[in-house]
Enzyme design. Structure first.
Site, PDB file in Angstrom:
ATOM      1  N   GLN A 123     -13.330  -8.830   8.129  1.00  0.00           N
ATOM      2  CA  GLN A 123     -14.387  -9.595   7.458  1.00  0.00           C
ATOM      3  C   GLN A 123     -13.765 -10.959   7.141  1.00  0.00           C
ATOM      4  OE1 GLN A 123     -15.431  -8.253   3.513  1.00  0.00           O
ATOM      5  NE2 GLN A 123     -17.360  -9.392   3.476  1.00  0.00           N
ATOM      6  N   ASP A 144     -11.479   1.741  -2.958  1.00  0.00           N
ATOM      7  CA  ASP A 144     -10.756   1.728  -4.236  1.00  0.00           C
ATOM      8  C   ASP A 144     -11.100   2.928  -5.112  1.00  0.00           C
ATOM      9  OD1 ASP A 144     -13.308   1.067  -5.011  1.00  0.00           O
ATOM     10  OD2 ASP A 144     -12.786  -0.815  -5.999  1.00  0.00           O
ATOM     11  N   ARG A 147      -9.435  -8.854 -10.105  1.00  0.00           N
ATOM     12  CA  ARG A 147      -9.147  -8.306 -11.433  1.00  0.00           C
ATOM     13  C   ARG A 147      -7.772  -7.645 -11.512  1.00  0.00           C
ATOM     14  NH1 ARG A 147     -14.997  -5.456 -11.479  1.00  0.00           N
ATOM     15  NH2 ARG A 147     -14.725  -5.840  -9.251  1.00  0.00           N
ATOM     16  N   TYR A 169      33.908   3.405   4.881  1.00  0.00           N
ATOM     17  CA  TYR A 169      33.407   2.146   5.464  1.00  0.00           C
ATOM     18  C   TYR A 169      34.546   1.152   5.560  1.00  0.00           C
ATOM     19  CZ  TYR A 169      30.236  -1.864   5.966  1.00  0.00           C
ATOM     20  OH  TYR A 169      29.560  -2.992   6.408  1.00  0.00           O
ATOM     21  N   GLY A 205     -18.907 -10.365  -0.053  1.00  0.00           N
ATOM     22  CA  GLY A 205     -19.485  -9.227  -0.768  1.00  0.00           C
ATOM     23  C   GLY A 205     -19.596  -7.962   0.077  1.00  0.00           C
TER      24      GLY A 205
END
Ligand code: UD1
Ligand code: CA
Length: 464
Positions: A75, A106, A17, A390, A80
């Site tokens: 996993q 989350d 999502r 530089y 799930g």
């Protein structure tokens, strides 16, 4: 008695999502990956083992959460939340005899205090499984806690599978934070694949255990603490909730925010009394701001220490630097990492300072670049001064000793040293050291060509 507690955080999911190429749990809430918040909250409980289940973008997650206290379990197939916990349980990294605190990766607003309260209630009631719930009728997408007429938990039905009747009866939502005893975890193998989604739902274990043993409890907590992030909208809402919390904490300590909802303040920021923070400001990382400062609009301060009485004028960026008391920075200034600005210094419009020390009372008021420089006290840097630090290969140092005066539009070609109280005439290109008390001037001599303009104009007339 202290029980043996270990933690499993589920962070392997696809996060579809979010519509993102970045793993969901690495999306940032006020400067830190959302997963980091759950890790920090559980650490306060001093768990024996802290395991994070990774899957989607696992390498990126391991790399970003570079923390010796965390062990990762992979996993392989994202089947799930139930499957994620089964995989963790089978890993030797999760002690088989421990009580396990399981939480989704989350929900960054969860606090250690709420987790401790859940643990306490879990023990008090002698449950084998307890979890956090909350009520907020404005939200959808959460599992719904089902209770019987006696008020005992009988299961969880996922929102998308709940009938409208179930939705109207069961308003209590599952927060996704569980405490499970080993006896509870033993039932994991009983979870069946959901026929419509093809996933193993961890929430099904609640249904199974409540039927078999009844020793399940759901305990409500504040909705602000438990809300999860599944979409960009929720990422924004949770960010705003945390931001508001951080800002109100500072307001309670005596900080004025002119328009709190337009300032963004990370959790690790501290600000002293009577400091005023204008709109559209970002105070980030481990930043400390002292008392009586004014931070004007459009400013971002990252990982810096600002002492008392500093004014940061509009549209200024300060990164990994230190500003001592009474200094005025900006508008439109850029203080880059490694800079130390002394007391009562003025750094004005369009001045860039990088890895430079500026001594007390010195001024660089306009259009200047100071890089890799060491600047003493009471130095005046004229408009348009550039340290040429530089040479295309190396970065070289410019030293400007106390009391020196650098005329406007000068270039100081490093390595170079301007001695104490020396003067550099405006428009000079300085390539050699200037000794103490000396005036150095390096520019083409001025010629004035008399009547040149009249001659030019008459020449033009003739042609016509
Ligand atoms: C889940 C709960 C829901 C609860 C909500 C609270 C289930 C089935 N549903 O729903 O009841 O109200 O959290 O926020 O658990 N994950 C894995 N491996 C997977 C799938 C997910 O590790 O195969 C991880 C995700 O990275 C995430 C967490 O598990 O951190 C939860 O997954 P998510 O898909 O966000 O579950 P929700 O639909 O929010
Ligand atoms: Ca979620």
């Amino acid at each position: 008695m202290r029980m043996n507690l270990s933690v499993v955080i589920l962070a392997a999911g696809r996060g579809n999502r979010m519509k993102s190429l970045i793993p969901k749990v690495l999306h940032e809430v006020l400067g830190r990956p959302m997963l980091q918040y759950s890790i920090d909250a559980v650490k306060a409980l001093r768990p024996k083992k802290l395991v994070v289940v990774v899957g989607n973008g696992s390498e990126a997650v391991r790399k970003r959460i570079d923390d010796n206290d965390v062990a990762f379990v992979l996993q392989k197939r994202l089947l799930g939340t139930g499957n994620a916990l089964s995989v963790a349980r089978k890993s030797p990294k999760v002690p088989g005899k421990d009580t396990i605190l399981v939480l989704n990766g989350d929900c960054p607003l969860i606090t250690a205090a709420t987790l401790k309260t859940l643990l306490k209630k879990h023990r008090r009631d002698g449950n084998i499984l307890s979890f956090l719930s909350f009520i907020d009728d404005s939200l959808s997408g959460y599992g719904r806690v089902m209770r019987n007429d006696n008020g005992n938990v009988t299961g969880i039905v996922e929102d998308k599978h709940a009938t409208s009747k179930e939705k109207s009866i069961f308003r209590e939502l599952n927060g996704g934070v569980y405490i499970m005893e080993p006896e509870a975890l033993d039932w994991l193998g009983r979870i069946r694949k959901n026929s419509s989604s093809g996933e193993f739902y961890l929430t099904d274990i609640v249904n199974i255990i409540s039927k078999k043993t009844g020793k399940v409890g759901a305990y409500q907590c504040a909705p602000e603490e438990i809300r999860g992030i599944n979409s960009r909208e929720e990422l924004h809402e949770i960010t705003m909730l945390l931001n508001r919390k951080n800002i109100s904490k500072l307001m309670k300590k005596g900080v004025t925010f002119i328009k709190p909802d337009s300032s963004f303040v990370h959790s690790s920021v501290s600000v002293g009394k009577d400091t005023v923070i204008y709109p559209n400001t970002f105070i980030e990382g481990r930043t400390e701001i002292g008392k009586n400062c004014i931070i004007f609009p459009g400013t971002r301060i990252y990982q810096s220490i600002i002492s008392d009485g500093v004014t940061v004028k509009d549209n200024t960026l300060i990164e990994e630097s230190r500003i001592r008391s009474g200094s005025v920075i900006g508008p439109f200034a850029h203080i880059r990492p490694g800079s130390i600005i002394g007391r009562n210094v003025k750094i004005g419009n369009f001045v860039e300072v990088k890895k430079t020390r500026v001594g007390d009372g010195s001024k660089a008021s306009h259009l200047t670049y100071l890089g890799d420089a060491e600047i003493g006290r009471e130095v005046n840097i004229g408009a348009g001064t550039i340290t040429c630090n530089y040479d295309g290969v190396d970065k070289c140092k410019t030293v400007i000793e106390s009391g020196a005066f650098i005329g406007s539009d000068s270039q100081l070609v490093a390595p170079v040293k301007i001695g104490k109280s020396a003067y550099v005439a405006a428009g000079s290109t300085i390539t050699k050291d200037v000794p103490e008390g000396t005036l150095s001037i390096s520019r083409a001599k001025q010629k004035n060509l008399k009547k040149w303009v009249t001659r030019k104009q008459s020449g033009v007339k003739k042609k016509n």
